[in-house]
Enzyme design. Sequence first.
Site, mmCIF file in Angstrom:
data_model
loop_
_atom_site.group_PDB
_atom_site.id
_atom_site.type_symbol
_atom_site.label_atom_id
_atom_site.label_comp_id
_atom_site.label_asym_id
_atom_site.label_seq_id
_atom_site.Cartn_x
_atom_site.Cartn_y
_atom_site.Cartn_z
ATOM 1 N N CYS A 24 4.563 -6.660 8.756
ATOM 2 C CA CYS A 24 5.612 -6.233 9.696
ATOM 3 C C CYS A 24 5.744 -7.294 10.773
ATOM 4 O O CYS A 24 4.744 -7.826 11.269
ATOM 5 C CB CYS A 24 5.256 -4.889 10.327
ATOM 6 S SG CYS A 24 6.547 -4.298 11.457
ATOM 7 N N CYS A 40 3.368 8.395 1.246
ATOM 8 C CA CYS A 40 3.721 7.501 2.346
ATOM 9 C C CYS A 40 3.990 6.125 1.737
ATOM 10 O O CYS A 40 3.096 5.496 1.172
ATOM 11 C CB CYS A 40 2.535 7.473 3.321
ATOM 12 S SG CYS A 40 2.717 6.314 4.653
ATOM 13 N N GLU A 86 0.829 -1.211 0.000
ATOM 14 C CA GLU A 86 0.000 0.000 0.000
ATOM 15 C C GLU A 86 0.862 1.260 0.000
ATOM 16 O O GLU A 86 1.901 1.326 0.660
ATOM 17 C CB GLU A 86 -0.919 -0.001 1.219
ATOM 18 C CG GLU A 86 -1.846 -1.206 1.208
ATOM 19 C CD GLU A 86 -3.022 -1.090 2.146
ATOM 20 O OE1 GLU A 86 -3.955 -1.880 2.011
ATOM 21 O OE2 GLU A 86 -3.022 -0.201 3.021
ATOM 22 N N CYS A 108 -2.774 6.207 9.391
ATOM 23 C CA CYS A 108 -1.677 5.498 10.062
ATOM 24 C C CYS A 108 -2.174 4.230 10.719
ATOM 25 O O CYS A 108 -3.167 4.259 11.447
ATOM 26 C CB CYS A 108 -1.096 6.327 11.194
ATOM 27 S SG CYS A 108 -0.514 7.896 10.691
ATOM 28 N N CYS A 126 3.247 -4.656 16.916
ATOM 29 C CA CYS A 126 2.731 -3.702 17.904
ATOM 30 C C CYS A 126 1.219 -3.910 18.008
ATOM 31 O O CYS A 126 0.542 -4.061 16.987
ATOM 32 C CB CYS A 126 3.031 -2.273 17.471
ATOM 33 S SG CYS A 126 4.784 -1.994 17.238
ATOM 34 N N CYS A 172 -1.428 -1.683 15.967
ATOM 35 C CA CYS A 172 -1.174 -1.436 14.546
ATOM 36 C C CYS A 172 -1.697 -2.576 13.673
ATOM 37 O O CYS A 172 -1.347 -3.744 13.885
ATOM 38 C CB CYS A 172 0.332 -1.271 14.330
ATOM 39 S SG CYS A 172 0.819 -1.177 12.599
HETATM 40 N N1 SAH Z 1 7.316 0.649 11.438
HETATM 41 C C1 SAH Z 1 7.597 2.032 11.452
HETATM 42 C C2 SAH Z 1 6.958 2.724 10.284
HETATM 43 C C3 SAH Z 1 5.423 2.736 10.306
HETATM 44 S S1 SAH Z 1 4.996 4.379 10.536
HETATM 45 C C4 SAH Z 1 7.204 2.633 12.772
HETATM 46 O O1 SAH Z 1 6.508 1.968 13.518
HETATM 47 O O2 SAH Z 1 7.637 3.747 13.051
HETATM 48 C C5 SAH Z 1 3.378 4.382 11.000
HETATM 49 C C6 SAH Z 1 3.157 5.233 12.250
HETATM 50 O O3 SAH Z 1 1.791 5.064 12.626
HETATM 51 C C7 SAH Z 1 3.974 4.744 13.429
HETATM 52 O O4 SAH Z 1 4.298 5.784 14.307
HETATM 53 C C8 SAH Z 1 2.993 3.799 14.072
HETATM 54 O O5 SAH Z 1 3.327 3.518 15.391
HETATM 55 C C9 SAH Z 1 1.705 4.552 13.948
HETATM 56 N N2 SAH Z 1 0.528 3.700 14.070
HETATM 57 C C10 SAH Z 1 0.461 2.362 13.937
HETATM 58 N N3 SAH Z 1 -0.812 1.938 14.117
HETATM 59 C C11 SAH Z 1 -1.558 3.029 14.345
HETATM 60 C C12 SAH Z 1 -2.951 3.227 14.560
HETATM 61 N N4 SAH Z 1 -3.821 2.226 14.552
HETATM 62 N N5 SAH Z 1 -3.386 4.495 14.744
HETATM 63 C C13 SAH Z 1 -2.518 5.532 14.703
HETATM 64 N N6 SAH Z 1 -1.193 5.399 14.488
HETATM 65 C C14 SAH Z 1 -0.718 4.160 14.307
HETATM 66 FE FE1 SF4 Z 2 5.486 -2.564 12.528
HETATM 67 FE FE2 SF4 Z 2 3.192 -1.258 12.881
HETATM 68 FE FE3 SF4 Z 2 4.895 -1.553 14.921
HETATM 69 FE FE4 SF4 Z 2 5.529 0.080 12.856
HETATM 70 S S1 SF4 Z 2 3.839 0.346 14.303
HETATM 71 S S2 SF4 Z 2 6.849 -1.414 13.871
HETATM 72 S S3 SF4 Z 2 4.564 -1.047 11.152
HETATM 73 S S4 SF4 Z 2 3.825 -3.202 13.851
#
Ligand code: SAH
Ligand code: SF4
Length: 363
Positions: A122, A115, A102, A350, A126, A129
């Site tokens: 991944c 983006c 995406e 995000c 987390c 996410c």
């Molecule tokens: N893996 C990297 C790059 C992804 S960036 C990282 O984690 O930094 C995407 C951003 O959106 C990150 O800061 C992530 O923590 C945040 N994010 C992930 N899930 C989200 C959600 N459900 N709502 C808002 N932000 C989220």
């Molecule tokens: Fe991976 Fe989502 Fe955590 Fe970023 S926020 S490291 S994309 S699991």
Amino acid sequence: MHKSINIQNISNDKINLLDLNPKEIEIFLISIGAKKFSTEQLMKWIYNYNCSNFNLMSNLKKDIRKKLNEKSCIFASNFTEEKVSYDGTIKWITSINKQKIETIYIPEKKRATLCVSSQIGCALRCDFCATGQQGFNRNLRVSEIISQIWQANKILREKKNNSLITNIVFMGMGEPLLNLNNVVSAIKIILDKNGFGLSKRRITLSTSGIVPALDKLSKKIDVSLAISLHAPNDFIRNSIMPINKKYNIKSFLNSVSQYLKFSRANRGGVTVEYVMLSGINDSNENAKELANILKKIPSKINLIPWNSFKNANFISSSKKRINIFANILRTKGFNTTIRKNRGQDINAACGQLTGEIINRIRN
Ligand code: SAH
Ligand code: SF4
């Protein structure tokens, strides 16, 4: 071929030039008998004109064009689906062997941000996410990262849309530092004046804190850094981001400080991303703790309202709570912003990226 080139061949053994960074293109061209200055000409055709046909590259010698045709190709994976949000955000999907990548286009008044994804899925899982909950499939190749930008610019040029990409954020699917070599090569192409020609301040890499890779990054490339901190102490961070058990907040922030020492792209400080999860990390006490752990690190804080997805067990903090949290940080002297959620109606915000299928644009 030169040994140091990490060339990933596509079918019929031709080199895909979108896999090569500028230095590697130069080495390749010299290996087929071209002069060094052809690198600039070839790259301009590829990146400034979105040209993938060597026969149209009129300022390259005929015999060089013939060799390019024999040994290489310019292959950008197509976007196969598109969804446009009411707010102008566009989500593009690339399908490769049933896997989905995406890419999100976010136009604003004075800039247009793309983006991009660096992995399919991944591995870091987390809890908050959607990408992490989907699991990990594989790293993207350099050409698959670069194709996202190449195709976006091509579509925007064809639509005569003036908002060509001005900013790139590695905030799509995946953890960019777990695909370090390919991401660094892609950034070299984005930075190069004959490539996409963007300045290092306009390229942001977001990471959840892979400390050894961040230490390596500082020796390889200077870009704007965003860090997914999301918690003011290890106890909370351990409970929502499993990677914290391996690299805790202290080691992450130490590595960030080292990066900032040499970086010119982060003069205004690192961007700290903090997703607002009701009852988990959003109390007044948490805001004070956050200010405390960041006091020695030049930073701007970006609070992100949490975006929901299927089967997730979180609630986003209320607008009122986010404002109170932001104001505590501001009174402590931190430049604090609240992220606008774009493209929520098309699951492009995000943390909502999972590669689910939407309407098809090409067969
Ligand atoms: N893996 C990297 C790059 C992804 S960036 C990282 O984690 O930094 C995407 C951003 O959106 C990150 O800061 C992530 O923590 C945040 N994010 C992930 N899930 C989200 C959600 N459900 N709502 C808002 N932000 C989220
Ligand atoms: Fe991976 Fe989502 Fe955590 Fe970023 S926020 S490291 S994309 S699991």
